[in-house]
Enzyme design. Structure first.
Site: not given
Ligand code: AMP
Length: 184
Positions: A67, A104
């Site tokens: 992204r 994460e």
């Protein structure tokens, strides 16, 4: 340089969709495809980023796969800079430098071409860009790659900062951080 007010931020925030339990249970995934699919919001964001960086001393914009490519390449075209991709392992065809990092959700690695910042200038200046800070591991690894490739990261820029994870504190040890939106 125009700073965004709260209503500008709320406007952008409303275009980002939350996907619960993706890619695994417990994660709320911030889906930016809804922002990209809204021409007015996407242009508003890119105009803001261009306004922030167009008069800065920046030679390259490095985007983190995937992204970061979307915002980074569009920004480079807008401000007349060069774009450099920082990619997942095995994707770049020439000789690479790599760096491992924690996500994460899992462990991964990023790579950059060894000659990514080859230009006539000594110590070129790089703006790093990605969509989101979670733990900060990806961006910290990317800053390290930029340094290893012979350049200086002048700022790391993100659309979203998940401030409750304090990943920005990790990145700030290596470079200044700017995030358009913050979520706590
Ligand atoms: P981190 O290294 O933990 O800061 O993770 C940042 C990278 O993982 C960015 O490239 C993000 O696109 C992606 N990422 C991590 N958590 C999320 C999330 N909750 N929603 C969307 N993308 C995420």
């Amino acid at each position: 340089m125009k700073t965004l007010n709260q209503s500008d931020k709320d406007y952008l925030l409303k275009t980002i969709r939350d996907i619960k339990d993706f890619p695994k249970p417990g994660i709320i995934f911030k889906d930016i495809t809804t922002l990209l699919g809204d021409a007015k919001a996407y242009n508003f964001l890119m105009d803001h980023l261009a306004d922030r960086y167009q008069n800065e001393d920046i030679d390259f914009i490095a985007g983190i796969e995937s992204r970061g490519f979307i915002f980074g390449a569009a920004l480079a075209a807008k401000i007349g800079g060069c774009f450099v991709p920082i990619r997942k392992p095995g994707k770049l065809p020439y000789t690479t430098i790599s760096e491992k990092y924690s996500l994460e959700y899992g462990v991964d690695e990023v790579e950059i071409h060894i000659d990514a910042f080859k230009c006539t200038k000594e110590n070129p200046k790089v703006l790093l860009i990605d969509d989101l800070i979670a733990t900060g591991g990806t961006a910290t690894a990317a800053v390290s790659l930029i340094n290893k490739a012979g350049a200086t990261c002048v700022e790391a820029c993100f659309l979203l900062n998940l401030t409750f994870l304090q990943g920005d504190e990790e990145i700030k040890k290596t470079t200044p951080v700017y995030s358009v939106l913050e979520l706590d």
